[in-house]
Design a protein around this motif. Structure first.
Motif, short mmCIF file in Angstrom:
data_model
loop_
_atom_site.label_atom_id
_atom_site.label_comp_id
_atom_site.label_asym_id
_atom_site.label_seq_id
_atom_site.Cartn_x
_atom_site.Cartn_y
_atom_site.Cartn_z
N THR A 70 0.85 -1.19 0.00
CA THR A 70 0.00 0.00 0.00
C THR A 70 0.88 1.24 0.00
O THR A 70 1.86 1.32 0.75
N TYR A 71 0.52 2.20 -0.86
CA TYR A 71 1.23 3.47 -0.90
C TYR A 71 0.45 4.48 -0.05
O TYR A 71 -0.76 4.64 -0.22
N HIS A 72 1.14 5.14 0.84
CA HIS A 72 0.54 6.14 1.71
C HIS A 72 1.03 7.52 1.29
O HIS A 72 2.23 7.71 1.06
N MET A 73 0.10 8.46 1.17
CA MET A 73 0.46 9.80 0.70
C MET A 73 -0.03 10.87 1.66
O MET A 73 -1.14 10.80 2.19
N VAL A 74 0.82 11.87 1.87
CA VAL A 74 0.47 13.05 2.66
C VAL A 74 0.76 14.28 1.82
O VAL A 74 1.60 14.23 0.91
N TRP A 75 0.09 15.40 2.12
CA TRP A 75 0.29 16.61 1.33
C TRP A 75 -0.11 17.85 2.11
O TRP A 75 -0.83 17.78 3.10
N THR A 76 0.36 19.00 1.62
CA THR A 76 0.01 20.29 2.18
C THR A 76 -1.40 20.65 1.74
O THR A 76 -1.71 20.65 0.55
N THR A 77 -2.26 20.98 2.71
CA THR A 77 -3.66 21.30 2.39
C THR A 77 -3.96 22.80 2.45
O THR A 77 -4.97 23.24 1.92
N ASP A 78 -3.11 23.55 3.13
CA ASP A 78 -3.36 24.98 3.30
C ASP A 78 -2.05 25.75 3.22
O ASP A 78 -1.08 25.39 3.91
N TRP A 79 -2.03 26.78 2.41
CA TRP A 79 -0.82 27.60 2.30
C TRP A 79 -0.57 28.35 3.61
O TRP A 79 0.54 28.47 4.07
N LYS A 80 -1.65 28.87 4.22
CA LYS A 80 -1.56 29.54 5.51
C LYS A 80 -2.79 29.18 6.34
O LYS A 80 -3.86 28.96 5.80
N GLY A 81 -2.60 29.13 7.65
CA GLY A 81 -3.74 28.95 8.55
C GLY A 81 -4.09 27.51 8.89
O GLY A 81 -4.91 27.28 9.76
N ARG A 91 -3.33 1.40 -3.66
CA ARG A 91 -2.46 0.31 -4.10
C ARG A 91 -2.13 0.43 -5.58
O ARG A 91 -1.24 -0.29 -6.07
N ASP A 92 -2.83 1.36 -6.28
CA ASP A 92 -2.62 1.45 -7.72
C ASP A 92 -2.61 2.89 -8.25
O ASP A 92 -2.50 3.10 -9.45
N THR A 280 7.62 13.47 -4.51
CA THR A 280 8.60 12.45 -4.13
C THR A 280 8.52 11.28 -5.10
O THR A 280 7.56 11.11 -5.85
N ILE A 281 9.55 10.44 -5.04
CA ILE A 281 9.70 9.32 -5.97
C ILE A 281 9.53 8.00 -5.23
O ILE A 281 10.01 7.84 -4.11
N ALA A 282 8.84 7.06 -5.87
CA ALA A 282 8.69 5.71 -5.32
C ALA A 282 8.81 4.70 -6.46
O ALA A 282 8.61 5.03 -7.64
N LYS A 283 9.14 3.47 -6.11
CA LYS A 283 9.20 2.40 -7.10
C LYS A 283 7.82 1.79 -7.30
O LYS A 283 7.04 1.68 -6.35
N VAL A 284 7.52 1.37 -8.54
CA VAL A 284 6.28 0.66 -8.85
C VAL A 284 6.59 -0.51 -9.77
O VAL A 284 7.61 -0.52 -10.45
N SER A 285 5.69 -1.47 -9.80
CA SER A 285 5.88 -2.65 -10.65
C SER A 285 5.52 -2.32 -12.09
O SER A 285 4.77 -1.37 -12.37
N PRO A 286 6.01 -3.11 -13.06
CA PRO A 286 5.61 -2.93 -14.45
C PRO A 286 4.10 -3.02 -14.64
O PRO A 286 3.52 -2.28 -15.43
N ALA A 287 3.44 -3.94 -13.92
CA ALA A 287 1.98 -4.10 -14.06
C ALA A 287 1.25 -2.85 -13.60
O ALA A 287 0.30 -2.39 -14.23
#
Length: 303
Positions: A70-81, A91-92, A280-287
């Motif tokens: 499973t790939y887990h992702m986080v991100w910035t949701t607010d520029w300020k505040g 997974r895909d 960011t960079i992650a590895k994935v399968s050919p499929a």
């Protein structure tokens, strides 16, 4: 078992995915892929429109793969505040969990922001460590920057993305710092790539530690030019490649290093899609990549 590469006679077990966004960051997740880690082609987007957070934006998407695929992702949701970051898993990269807002700094009522969360899977403790930059006015000494722009790095950890450890100070280098990423080189051997965000500098440096939680020591001189940020690191052969956003020059650049001491500019060896931004960079399968390319092709045909 050897898996044949996409449209190629060579055998290859993994490819690379590079997460990204497009200004003004309201569309969501974009992706690029590469066979060699140097030259990247666009898969388009958005693969995940943002709904978490007050501003409903997605900046700086960071991913890490867990031991179950499973790939887990986080991100910035607010520029300020904002007092937290966005989270979703997949997974895909096509089907995603429900987006969540994780209020990691809600205990700090004066916090100005939560910027560029970076996720790292610690295989020694089987947990995910998430680090980010926040400003809490008058908490730390500052240089030329304003109190609203004097960042330090904080962290939390989790095994299930339901319970998180209390947020704590991760890095206090004595200057404003953002955009840090953890790199594991070996047993009890870690590197932290970071942005010195002080007004005269605004460039990239590295520090070293024996644990992914630090302490971090021996901060290096800058290895990038003025107005650079958003580093991400991959290991290819005997080199570490550090990609970063040279926002002053409005280009994406990269260096290679065998040891995080000697750095060599490799801009002539890389290529990235136009508009590519901090990810960011992650590895994935050919499929998995075949599925993403099919999805991207179908989306273009339906435009």
């Amino acid at each position: 078992m050897v898996i044949l590469g996409l449209g190629s006679c060579k055998a290859q077990e993994d490819y690379y995915i590079f997460t990204s966004f497009r200004e003004p960051a309201d569309e969501g997740l974009y992706l690029a892929y590469s066979e060699d880690g140097y030259r990247w082609e666009s898969l388009g987007g958005p693969f995940l429109p943002p709904v978490a957070g007050k501003s409903k934006i997605m900046r700086d998407p960071s991913i890490a793969e867990g031991p179950d695929g499973t790939y887990h992702m986080v991100w910035t949701t607010d520029w300020k505040g904002g007092n937290g970051f966005g989270y979703a898993s997949t997974r895909d990269f096509i089907h995603w969990s429900e987006q969540e807002f994780i209020p990691v700094m809600e205990h700090e009522p004066e916090v100005v922001n939560v910027w560029a969360p970076e996720i790292f899977y610690d295989d020694t403790t089987d947990q995910f460590i998430i680090i980010w930059a926040s400003t809490i006015p008058h908490r730390f000494e500052k240089g030329e920057e304003e109190e609203q722009n004097n960042h330090r790095m904080y962290s939390t950890s989790t095994r299930d993305f339901k319970e998180f450890s209390p947020s704590q100070l991760f890095l206090e280098p004595g200057f404003s710092v953002i955009d840090a990423v953890i790199v594991k080189r070996g047993v009890e051997d870690y590197v932290l790539v970071l942005k010195d965000n002080t007004r005269p500098n605004r460039n990239l440096k590295v520090a070293f530690g024996k644990s992914p939680l630090g302490p971090w020591e021996n901060i290096s001189p800058a290895f990038s030019d003025f107005l650079t940020e958003g580093p991400t690191v991959i290991s290819i052969d005997d080199q570490w490649l550090i990609f970063y956003d040279s926002y002053g020059a409005k280009t994406y650049e990269a260096v290679s290093t065998p040891d995080f001491q000697d750095f060599h500019q490799i801009n002539e060896q890389i290529s990235l899609p136009e508009g590519h931004k901090h990810g960011t960079i992650a590895k994935v399968s050919p499929a998995l990549l075949r599925s993403l390319k099919s999805q991207s092709k179908n989306a273009k045909n339906n435009e």
